[in-house]
Design a protein around this motif. Structure first.
Motif, short mmCIF file in Angstrom:
data_model
loop_
_atom_site.label_atom_id
_atom_site.label_comp_id
_atom_site.label_asym_id
_atom_site.label_seq_id
_atom_site.Cartn_x
_atom_site.Cartn_y
_atom_site.Cartn_z
N VAL A 64 55.13 67.60 73.17
CA VAL A 64 54.98 66.40 73.83
C VAL A 64 53.28 66.53 73.98
O VAL A 64 52.60 67.42 73.54
N THR A 65 52.78 65.24 73.86
CA THR A 65 51.37 64.95 73.78
C THR A 65 50.88 63.65 74.72
O THR A 65 51.94 62.73 74.81
N ASP A 66 49.84 63.58 75.00
CA ASP A 66 49.30 62.34 75.58
C ASP A 66 50.38 61.64 76.52
O ASP A 66 50.73 60.48 76.52
N THR A 67 50.33 62.39 77.63
CA THR A 67 51.15 61.88 78.86
C THR A 67 50.30 60.95 79.74
O THR A 67 50.89 60.05 80.31
N HIS A 68 49.08 61.26 79.66
CA HIS A 68 48.20 60.43 80.49
C HIS A 68 48.62 60.12 81.97
O HIS A 68 48.74 58.82 82.41
N TYR A 79 58.33 57.59 81.88
CA TYR A 79 58.71 58.11 80.63
C TYR A 79 58.73 59.58 80.67
O TYR A 79 59.53 60.29 80.00
N LEU A 80 57.70 60.00 81.26
CA LEU A 80 57.55 61.65 81.18
C LEU A 80 58.75 62.15 82.00
O LEU A 80 59.40 63.37 81.60
N THR A 81 59.30 61.66 82.93
CA THR A 81 60.60 62.19 83.85
C THR A 81 61.76 62.14 82.65
O THR A 81 62.57 63.13 82.98
N GLN A 82 61.88 61.16 82.31
CA GLN A 82 63.10 61.04 81.03
C GLN A 82 62.92 62.22 80.24
O GLN A 82 63.92 62.94 79.85
N SER A 86 65.59 65.71 79.31
CA SER A 86 66.11 65.75 78.15
C SER A 86 65.69 67.13 77.49
O SER A 86 66.42 68.12 77.05
N ILE A 87 64.14 67.65 77.67
CA ILE A 87 63.92 68.92 77.23
C ILE A 87 64.48 69.90 78.11
O ILE A 87 64.98 70.90 77.54
N VAL A 116 56.54 66.16 88.63
CA VAL A 116 57.49 65.73 87.70
C VAL A 116 57.87 66.81 86.87
O VAL A 116 59.06 66.65 86.02
N LEU A 117 57.28 67.83 86.65
CA LEU A 117 57.40 68.92 85.89
C LEU A 117 58.82 69.64 86.45
O LEU A 117 58.47 70.17 87.64
N PRO A 118 59.92 69.76 85.78
CA PRO A 118 61.12 70.32 86.39
C PRO A 118 60.97 72.01 86.68
O PRO A 118 60.18 72.36 85.58
#
Length: 752
Positions: A64-68, A79-82, A86-87, A116-118
């Motif tokens: 992943v990159t550029d989560t900003h 978007y990051l939560t989705q 998935s990951i 938001v990081l699981p």
């Protein structure tokens, strides 16, 4: 030349981290990971390093990159939560994040990211910082390192050696490895057993049309000598696959643009070559996934583009503006085209499409190609040519070669050089009288030296001192007795100008990333500077705190004072005036509006304030304003980003403003009327301008020195003295202009 040693990193088994320096990078020596669960964001390296290629070694990971992430926009985590969900469902061996984790590097953004990081991904994460993670927060890289650990570093997984590199620069936009970074990288690669493929992941892509890393030719030269197979990079917010110099580089699209990431599995191609197979995964709002193949990154074989490697380049003398070029190729080369172009030195942390001029093969030979290239537009000094050998399959080898352009009678001339460890980013100060001036230079390694030019052609080191990392210009008192050095180790140092010994050190409680101002107030010399989000006033003689004002906004610029008031600008969007004696607020002026995030990026966070004739000059990335010094009332406004280069009050009712794109203007302080304006067509930034004998010498970010007559704005003299970026404001010491670059090289230049 200096006898100071170059800094070197250290490596350790399993997970290899860079050394942190004498005092710890940005004052972090001995610190621990942050609280509120952020320690779990640091990825743990696999327990056992795998020393060589294992074609059947299993490896599955995500990119992943550029989560900003920011706190102003809910979409920044939607978007990051989705993506994380998935990951996590795929249970990867590891996850690589290529930077710009946050939007401005502020603590609340890191906290939002942690939220938001699981838990399923804790301990699997590996990071490389982006420019947005380190540039705009008062603690610069300190926040990043406290959350994610040291960088650069390396680790082994699935028979692959991963290198998480960090070309980001404190307070600056583009990337830079520097001699110390290249030394660490080579030491890390040397330890690998033959046949072990290495993959680099970092924020900035290199090669192709990209010029985000200013010393990338040196980086690519180094990588070519080792079994480095590929690069994963972010920053460009789009998907771009490049195959050159034996590498497969995959530029990744940004999570900021949508719920997407990249999935990588180690497998075997149809020809039996082990590869990393990369695909893009798009995640719909309902969790539905669409997987699209992107590219294979070969882990063995000759390396795509490698057979086209140049074996020799011969450049003739420039005649009539034309440079003769002769290129010799490897015997295995099968070129479809061999072409040359001028290296785009003026490109500042960006991209540019080359204008290739094809060379012609010698009769009955496809190993030697010749031609000429027009160099009539380039500045005198050492310049670069770029060369590219392209194969029929579209892979290529790119390289650079140096050539000289003769200087004219009106052009400056480099006379001597002095090497410092780290980067000379903070600008040059001078001590002594006019007939015996010396230059004081400080670097990001914390080395401070005083150099005395001798007969223009050489220099003598008077003394050396060691402090924490320095990123902004030191100040000197009126009597030239004391040098005040700001440091990212949270201290402002007072050094004796005679021998460099320490007089006192003030602990500001946060990195001192602003340039101090020393001025007289009520007959007493005082120091004004910012650290973190606090403005300080100190007694210059003793270092005692006179007053401080917290919660004002971050500033890496410099205050101004007329002896009655002190004037500042900061990333909270305001220019302010305070009583110089008490610190009492007097007035404020709004420089930017919008969300907190927008204001932080685009207001006057890096402004060097100027004052003269009752007018205060402040700037943002959009405008400059002339404000009434007593009331803060608007006198005038001038469009253009003149925030970075220091404004110079000329003493005749005018001020010299230089924008970040090189537009220099002489402006009347009282009215804002522009007397003259000239466009130098270069990026200037903090490097700024110095004046000598009626000529303003602008130091550009790309290593040029350009002269402009103060009387009418006409050009006078030019020199390309550095091929490495320069953010250091020059100074005149005696009759020599002294400037430093990001490689730590200090140059003495004779002016015409």
């Amino acid at each position: 030349m200096s006898d100071l040693p170059e800094p070197s990193g250290t490596t350790h088994d399993v997970c290899h981290h860079a050394g942190m320096g004498r005092r710890g990078f940005l004052g972090l020596a001995g610190s621990t990971l942050a609280s509120v669960g952020l320690a779990s964001l640091l990825g743990a390296a696999p327990a056992n390093a795998v020393p060589a290629v294992q074609p059947d070694a299993p490896l599955r990971f995500a990119l992943v990159t550029d989560t900003h992430v920011n706190v102003d926009t809910p979409q920044s985590t939607a978007y990051l939560t989705q993506v994380w969900a998935s990951i996590a469902a795929r249970t990867p061996d590891l996850v690589l994040h290529c930077g710009d984790i946050t939007d401005t590097g502020r603590p609340d953004e890191f906290e939002r990211y942690a939220g938001v990081l699981p838990a399923a991904l804790h301990g699997r994460m590996h990071y490389s910082p982006g420019n947005h993670d380190v540039r705009w927060d008062p603690s610069a890289k300190e926040q990043y390192h406290s959350h994610f650990g040291p960088s650069p570093y390396s680790f082994d997984a699935g028979g692959v050696h991963f290198i998480g590199f960090d070309p980001t620069e404190v307070l600056q936009e583009p990337g830079h490895y520097g001699p110390g970074g290249l030394e660490w990288l080579e030491a890390d690669l040397k330890r690998l057993r033959p046949g072990t493929p290495a993959v680099l992941f970092q924020h900035f892509p290199m090669g192709n049309t990209f010029y985000y890393v200013d010393d990338q030719p040196a980086v690519l030269d180094l990588l070519a000598d080792y079994d480095v197979r590929g690069i994963f990079a972010g920053h460009i917010h789009k998907e771009v696959v490049s195959r050159f110099n034996g590498l497969t580089q995959i530029g990744l699209n940004a999570v900021r643009n949508g719920a997407l990431y990249y999935w990588v599995e180690r497998t075997v191609a149809s020809d039996g070559t082990p590869v990393l197979r990369v695909s893009r995964v798009n995640v719909a709002a309902d969790g539905t996934e669409t997987e699209v193949p992107v590219a294979d990154m070969p882990l063995a074989g000759n390396g795509l583009g490698r057979p086209q490697r140049l074996r020799g380049v011969r450049l003739g003398n420039v005649t009539g503006g034309l440079l003769p070029v002769s290129v010799r190729l490897d015997r295995d080369a099968r070129p479809a085209q061999v072409a040359v172009d001028l290296y785009p030195q003026t490109i500042f942390g960006g991209a540019a499409a080359p204008v290739w001029k094809p060379l012609t093969p010698e009769p009955d030979s496809d190993r030697r190609w010749e031609g000429t290239v027009d160099v009539s537009s380039v500045v005198p000094g050492t310049q670069r040519l770029r060369l590219q050998v392209t194969a029929a399959d579209g892979t290529w080898w790119e390289d650079t070669a140096l050539f000289e352009v003769e200087r004219g009678a009106a052009d400056p001339r480099p006379r001597w050089e002095y090497q410092l460890p780290g980067s000379v980013q903070g600008g040059i100060a001078t001590i002594g009288s006019d007939d015996g001036q010396s230059a004081v230079i400080a670097s990001s390694s914390g080395d401070v030296v005083a150099l005395r030019p001798r007969h223009r052609s050489s220099t003598t080191r008077l003394w050396h001192a060691q402090v924490g990392p320095v990123y902004r210009r030191p100040a000197v008192d009126a009597g030239s007795q004391t040098v005040f050095v700001p440091s990212a180790d949270h201290r402002l140092y007072a050094l004796d100008a005679a021998d460099g010994s320490q007089k006192w050190a003030f602990d500001a409680g946060a990195p001192v990333l602003s340039a101090p101002l020393v001025t007289e107030v009520d007959g007493q010399e005082r120091l004004f500077f910012s650290a973190g989000r606090t403005l300080f006033a100190l007694d210059a003689a003793s270092g005692d705190a006179l007053w401080s004002l917290p919660g004002r906004g971050f500033s890496s610029g410099r205050a101004a004072s007329d002896g009655r008031r002190v004037y500042t600008a900061a990333d909270d969007g305001y220019a302010r005036a305070h009583d110089a004696v008490t610190g009492a607020p007097l007035w404020s002026f709004s420089m930017a509006t919008g969300t907190e995030n927008h204001i932080a990026l685009y207001s006057g966070w890096d402004n060097v304030v100027a004052v003269g004739d009752g007018v205060v000059v402040v700037g943002s990335v959009s405008n400059s304003w002339g404000l009434d010094a007593a009331t803060g009332a608007l006198r005038w406004k001038l469009a253009g980003s003149a925030m970075y280069a220091p404004a110079l009050v000329l003493g005749d009712g005018t001020v010299l403003l230089t924008s970040e794109v090189g537009v220099m203007s002489r402006v009347e302080l009282a009215t804002g009327k522009v007397r003259w304006q000239t466009n130098l067509a270069v990026r200037v930034f903090n490097a700024g301008v110095v004046i000598a004998d009626g000529v303003a010498w602008a130091q550009s970010a790309d290593g040029k020195l350009l002269g402009v007559k103060l009387a009418d704005g006409t050009r006078q003299g030019q020199l390309q003295h550095s091929l490495v970026y320069c953010f250091s404001t020059p100074a005149i010491a005696g009759d020599v202009l002294v400037v430093g670059n990001q490689n730590g090289m200090v140059t003495g230049i004779e002016l015409p």
